[in-house]
Write a protein that holds these residues in place. Sequence first.
Motif, mmCIF file in Angstrom:
data_model
loop_
_atom_site.group_PDB
_atom_site.id
_atom_site.type_symbol
_atom_site.label_atom_id
_atom_site.label_comp_id
_atom_site.label_asym_id
_atom_site.label_seq_id
_atom_site.Cartn_x
_atom_site.Cartn_y
_atom_site.Cartn_z
ATOM 1 N N ASP A 109 10.375 -11.757 9.799
ATOM 2 C CA ASP A 109 10.294 -11.447 8.373
ATOM 3 C C ASP A 109 8.896 -11.806 7.879
ATOM 4 N N ALA A 110 8.430 -11.089 6.892
ATOM 5 C CA ALA A 110 7.097 -11.348 6.362
ATOM 6 C C ALA A 110 7.126 -11.206 4.851
ATOM 7 N N LYS A 111 6.272 -11.965 4.180
ATOM 8 C CA LYS A 111 6.139 -11.810 2.739
ATOM 9 C C LYS A 111 4.664 -11.754 2.391
ATOM 10 N N ILE A 112 4.396 -11.007 1.324
ATOM 11 C CA ILE A 112 3.025 -10.880 0.827
ATOM 12 C C ILE A 112 3.055 -11.239 -0.652
ATOM 13 N N PRO A 113 2.665 -12.467 -0.999
ATOM 14 C CA PRO A 113 2.658 -12.862 -2.409
ATOM 15 C C PRO A 113 1.367 -12.422 -3.096
ATOM 16 N N GLY A 114 1.393 -12.426 -4.417
ATOM 17 C CA GLY A 114 0.168 -12.210 -5.180
ATOM 18 C C GLY A 114 -0.304 -10.775 -5.243
ATOM 19 N N LEU A 115 0.627 -9.819 -5.278
ATOM 20 C CA LEU A 115 0.243 -8.410 -5.390
ATOM 21 C C LEU A 115 0.384 -7.931 -6.830
ATOM 22 N N HIS A 116 -0.516 -7.064 -7.244
ATOM 23 C CA HIS A 116 -0.393 -6.424 -8.552
ATOM 24 C C HIS A 116 0.907 -5.609 -8.528
ATOM 25 N N PRO A 117 1.663 -5.551 -9.636
ATOM 26 C CA PRO A 117 2.940 -4.832 -9.624
ATOM 27 C C PRO A 117 2.844 -3.376 -9.139
ATOM 28 N N ASP A 118 1.766 -2.681 -9.489
ATOM 29 C CA ASP A 118 1.608 -1.301 -9.020
ATOM 30 C C ASP A 118 1.435 -1.250 -7.504
ATOM 31 N N GLU A 119 0.659 -2.180 -6.953
ATOM 32 C CA GLU A 119 0.461 -2.250 -5.507
ATOM 33 C C GLU A 119 1.749 -2.666 -4.810
ATOM 34 N N ALA A 120 2.503 -3.598 -5.403
ATOM 35 C CA ALA A 120 3.782 -4.025 -4.824
ATOM 36 C C ALA A 120 4.759 -2.854 -4.780
ATOM 37 N N SER A 121 4.787 -2.061 -5.836
ATOM 38 C CA SER A 121 5.669 -0.900 -5.891
ATOM 39 C C SER A 121 5.241 0.151 -4.863
ATOM 40 N N ARG A 122 3.951 0.407 -4.766
ATOM 41 C CA ARG A 122 3.437 1.372 -3.790
ATOM 42 C C ARG A 122 3.744 0.925 -2.370
ATOM 43 N N LEU A 123 3.517 -0.374 -2.094
ATOM 44 C CA LEU A 123 3.758 -0.905 -0.756
ATOM 45 C C LEU A 123 5.249 -0.866 -0.421
ATOM 46 N N ARG A 124 6.097 -1.211 -1.382
ATOM 47 C CA ARG A 124 7.544 -1.160 -1.161
ATOM 48 C C ARG A 124 7.979 0.257 -0.788
ATOM 49 N N ASP A 125 7.533 1.240 -1.569
ATOM 50 C CA ASP A 125 7.920 2.623 -1.307
ATOM 51 C C ASP A 125 7.380 3.122 0.027
ATOM 52 N N ARG A 126 6.129 2.793 0.320
ATOM 53 C CA ARG A 126 5.518 3.244 1.578
ATOM 54 C C ARG A 126 6.203 2.605 2.776
ATOM 55 N N LEU A 127 6.441 1.295 2.706
ATOM 56 C CA LEU A 127 7.078 0.613 3.830
ATOM 57 C C LEU A 127 8.509 1.092 4.026
ATOM 58 N N SER A 128 9.221 1.329 2.947
ATOM 59 C CA SER A 128 10.593 1.838 3.056
ATOM 60 C C SER A 128 10.606 3.217 3.705
ATOM 61 N N ALA A 129 9.689 4.088 3.277
ATOM 62 C CA ALA A 129 9.619 5.432 3.845
ATOM 63 C C ALA A 129 9.232 5.385 5.321
ATOM 64 N N LEU A 130 8.238 4.576 5.662
ATOM 65 C CA LEU A 130 7.817 4.476 7.063
ATOM 66 C C LEU A 130 8.908 3.838 7.918
ATOM 67 N N GLY A 131 9.569 2.834 7.375
ATOM 68 C CA GLY A 131 10.663 2.196 8.118
ATOM 69 C C GLY A 131 11.797 3.148 8.374
ATOM 70 N N GLN A 132 12.132 3.955 7.388
ATOM 71 C CA GLN A 132 13.217 4.927 7.542
ATOM 72 C C GLN A 132 12.826 6.020 8.532
ATOM 73 N N ALA A 133 11.599 6.506 8.443
ATOM 74 C CA ALA A 133 11.144 7.570 9.340
ATOM 75 C C ALA A 133 11.093 7.102 10.797
ATOM 76 N N GLN A 134 10.649 5.869 11.019
ATOM 77 C CA GLN A 134 10.496 5.399 12.388
ATOM 78 C C GLN A 134 11.777 4.803 12.959
ATOM 79 N N ALA A 135 12.745 4.494 12.119
ATOM 80 C CA ALA A 135 14.012 3.935 12.608
ATOM 81 C C ALA A 135 14.911 5.010 13.192
ATOM 82 N N TRP A 136 14.646 6.286 12.890
ATOM 83 C CA TRP A 136 15.500 7.355 13.386
ATOM 84 C C TRP A 136 15.497 7.415 14.906
ATOM 85 N N GLY A 137 14.397 7.011 15.521
ATOM 86 C CA GLY A 137 14.308 7.074 16.975
ATOM 87 C C GLY A 137 15.028 5.942 17.690
ATOM 88 N N LEU A 138 15.514 4.945 16.954
ATOM 89 C CA LEU A 138 16.177 3.799 17.595
ATOM 90 C C LEU A 138 17.617 4.094 17.923
#
Length: 162
Positions: free
Chosen positions: A133-162
């Motif tokens: 598990d990893a955490k990244i504190p101290g992000l601007h809310p817009d960056e936190a939202s962008r990172l959340r959406d990007r990581l969720s999308a990438l995680g979902q796309a790459q999990a299909w092969g498992l």
Amino acid sequence: MDDLFVPSDVSWTPVSPKLASVRRVNAAITFGLLGIAGLVVLGLTLDWLYGGLWLVVCLGGLAWSWVLVGRNQRSWKYAEREDELLVSHGILFRQLVVVPYGRMQFVDVAAGPLERAFGIATVELHTATPATDAKIPGLHPDEASRLRDRLSALGQAQAWGL
């Protein structure tokens, strides 16, 4: 040895300097309450001199933590690679967490009252293994939202092969 914890082949993104401010306010509140409580208890039970000495010790602790908080904030950074997220932090005990996008189960965004007041948030990644598990504190809310959406999308796309 530095390349072990901060690979040079990636573009690192530092966290906001506001993280240090939030942690310094937390330290000031903690040491302030400890100092006042100790001053009153020691002053009433032993002598006001001991209470004053306790207050000086608390002020020294606050000064020490003030410096360490700034150094710790500057050590936090993250990088997005094609297949994984890297999070690096620490001064004395350095740590590099590498989380493959396909192993992510969910992504949290959190902000306590002080973090909201200073305009920052924390992104936390959860995997099946708590050690990765990893955490990244101290992000601007817009960056936190962008990172959340990007990581969720990438995680979902790459999990299909498992």
